[in-house]
Write a protein that holds these residues in place. Structure first.
Motif, PDB file in Angstrom:
ATOM      1  N   HIS A 102     -84.208 -27.753  63.190  1.00 34.57           N
ATOM      2  CA  HIS A 102     -82.967 -27.628  62.418  1.00 34.57           C
ATOM      3  C   HIS A 102     -82.464 -28.999  61.955  1.00 34.57           C
ATOM      4  O   HIS A 102     -82.809 -30.025  62.540  1.00 34.57           O
ATOM      5  CB  HIS A 102     -81.899 -26.925  63.256  1.00 34.57           C
ATOM      6  CG  HIS A 102     -82.221 -25.465  63.476  1.00 34.57           C
ATOM      7  ND1 HIS A 102     -81.307 -24.570  63.973  1.00 34.57           N
ATOM      8  CD2 HIS A 102     -83.350 -24.754  63.237  1.00 34.57           C
ATOM      9  CE1 HIS A 102     -81.861 -23.370  64.039  1.00 34.57           C
ATOM     10  NE2 HIS A 102     -83.106 -23.456  63.608  1.00 34.57           N
ATOM     11  N   GLU A 104     -79.511 -30.621  62.017  1.00 37.76           N
ATOM     12  CA  GLU A 104     -78.726 -31.510  62.879  1.00 37.76           C
ATOM     13  C   GLU A 104     -79.535 -32.009  64.071  1.00 37.76           C
ATOM     14  O   GLU A 104     -79.338 -33.123  64.551  1.00 37.76           O
ATOM     15  CB  GLU A 104     -77.409 -30.864  63.318  1.00 37.76           C
ATOM     16  CG  GLU A 104     -77.485 -29.490  63.918  1.00 37.76           C
ATOM     17  CD  GLU A 104     -77.385 -28.360  62.890  1.00 37.76           C
ATOM     18  OE1 GLU A 104     -78.277 -28.283  62.028  1.00 37.76           O
ATOM     19  OE2 GLU A 104     -76.453 -27.540  62.982  1.00 37.76           O
ATOM     20  N   CYS A 140     -76.166 -23.368  65.096  1.00 35.66           N
ATOM     21  CA  CYS A 140     -76.729 -22.329  65.955  1.00 35.66           C
ATOM     22  C   CYS A 140     -76.578 -22.768  67.414  1.00 35.66           C
ATOM     23  O   CYS A 140     -76.267 -23.918  67.715  1.00 35.66           O
ATOM     24  CB  CYS A 140     -78.199 -22.100  65.614  1.00 35.66           C
ATOM     25  SG  CYS A 140     -79.290 -23.372  66.265  1.00 35.66           S
ATOM     26  N   CYS A 143     -78.740 -25.859  68.501  1.00 33.80           N
ATOM     27  CA  CYS A 143     -78.223 -27.137  68.022  1.00 33.80           C
ATOM     28  C   CYS A 143     -76.975 -27.539  68.802  1.00 33.80           C
ATOM     29  O   CYS A 143     -76.753 -28.721  69.061  1.00 33.80           O
ATOM     30  CB  CYS A 143     -77.918 -27.074  66.529  1.00 33.80           C
ATOM     31  SG  CYS A 143     -79.405 -27.092  65.486  1.00 33.80           S
TER      32      CYS A 143
HETATM   33 ZN   LIG Z   1     -79.542 -25.020  64.705  1.00 32.92          ZN
END
Ligand SMILES: [Zn+2]
Length: 353
Positions: A102, A104, A140, A143
């Motif tokens: 992802h 981040e 999410c 993360c």
């Molecule tokens: Zn994420």
């Protein structure tokens, strides 16, 4: 590297890649405008300027969303050893099934690569995303776990620059964090389950916790989970680790078993940890629970009750904390948000009758 030197390197084409340099905005660089709430959260003009530089840089962050086609472009600007550094991150999808690094997570990993974990924790005050549209939900669960570990998350700002009108939206990351201590303590009769059901679920989770695989996981973090579905069945699982550090999360595992039997609607999930301690539920596992609870919402069923079992270290009564995944993962997103009609069709075709 000074900003002038960085600009020279950029002009020479030497600043491509993960760790970028501050790039002088080109003629097409947008003029960003902070929303009123964003201005209140970021009164410091110097920080505002860094945010704008990060958004300009994030526009060119490389991504590879081969499955979803959804680009997550992230950047931050930090001061380190007297030098300003612009660091980029982006999502990439990598398997034949929906798996992704992802944006981040990618970004913070690159900051750690550049300046080390301690400096990264001190230096990163914001993560800026460049997207067509802001407001699509927070990070999410996975993360969130990563940002809680790698940043001063209590002060971290999450920035979104909306390309369609060049407005800048800012939120505190801390709004997306709910410690288990804040899950309300409730009497057993307030868990929403009859006493015998609750006892059965608690025993199932405690027994599950004796299994699993915990070669790398501390006893404090090893959990057993039991899920009660609307058909009256109970599915259970314990956490399982491995040498590749591809942890199999217990709550997700219990839900996956239920889904394997097309038993998609869950009434309650009970989590057991070690005696004398509140079970700590990773945000990744909360995400699995949230997705499952969104199936309930599609059918007009109550949200899943999330129950943490606190066992006494010695003699004493059990205590229960009860909440929902909607409360435990604020600002979450799920498939039902992105593709509500597809989720309806899926449940109509697959769910047990
Ligand atoms: Zn994420």
């Amino acid at each position: 590297m000074t900003r002038a030197a960085a600009a020279l390197l950029a002009a020479a084409g030497l600043c491509s890649g993960v760790v970028g340099c501050s790039r002088a905005p080109g003629p097409l660089a947008p003029r960003w405008t902070l929303t009123k709430p964003a201005e209140e959260l970021v009164p410091d003009p110097e920080l505002r300027a860094r945010i704008v530089r990060a958004l300009d840089a994030a526009r060119s962050a490389g991504t590879d969303p081969s499955i979803s086609k959804f680009h997550v472009r992230a950047a931050t600007v930090i001061q380190h050893a007297g030098v300003e550094r612009t660091i980029l991150g982006g999502n990439s999808e990598y398997a034949r099934v929906p798996e992704a690094i992802h944006g981040e997570t990618s970004l913070m990993n690159h900051v750690i690569n550049a300046v080390g974990p301690d400096a990264a924790r001190r230096a990163v005050s914001f993560i800026a995303f460049y997207g067509e549209q802001c407001g699509g939900g927070g990070s999410c669960g996975d993360c969130r776990d990563y940002l809680i570990t790698t940043t001063r998350w209590e002060e971290l700002l999450i920035v979104c620059g909306q390309a369609s009108d060049h407005t800048v939206h800012v939120e505190r990351f801390a709004r997306s964090v709910v410690s288990e201590d804040r899950f309300p303590l409730v009497a057993s009769e307030a868990t929403g389950l009859p006493a015998a059901r609750l006892e059965h679920l608690a025993q199932a989770a405690i027994e599950a916790r004796t299994g699993g695989v915990s070669l790398f996981t501390s006893a404090e973090e090893h959990l057993g989970v039991a899920a009660l579905t609307t058909t009256g069945k109970v599915y259970r699982a314990a956490g399982a680790d491995d040498a590749a550090f591809h942890y199999r999360y217990p709550l997700g595992a219990a839900l996956q078993q239920a889904a394997t039997y097309r038993d998609y609607f869950v009434q309650a999930i009970l989590v057991a940890g070690p005696p004398g301690r509140i079970p700590r539920l990773c945000y990744r596992d909360r995400q699995y629970g949230y997705e499952s609870s969104s199936f309930n919402r599609k059918r007009g069923l109550p949200p899943i009750r999330l129950i943490l079992l606190e066992q006494p270290a010695g003699a004493g009564p059990r205590r229960y904390r009860a909440t929902t995944f909607e409360e435990a993962l604020p600002g979450a997103f799920g498939a039902a948000d992105f593709m509500p009609d597809a989720v309806d069709r899926f449940l109509e075709q697959r769910a047990q009758r």
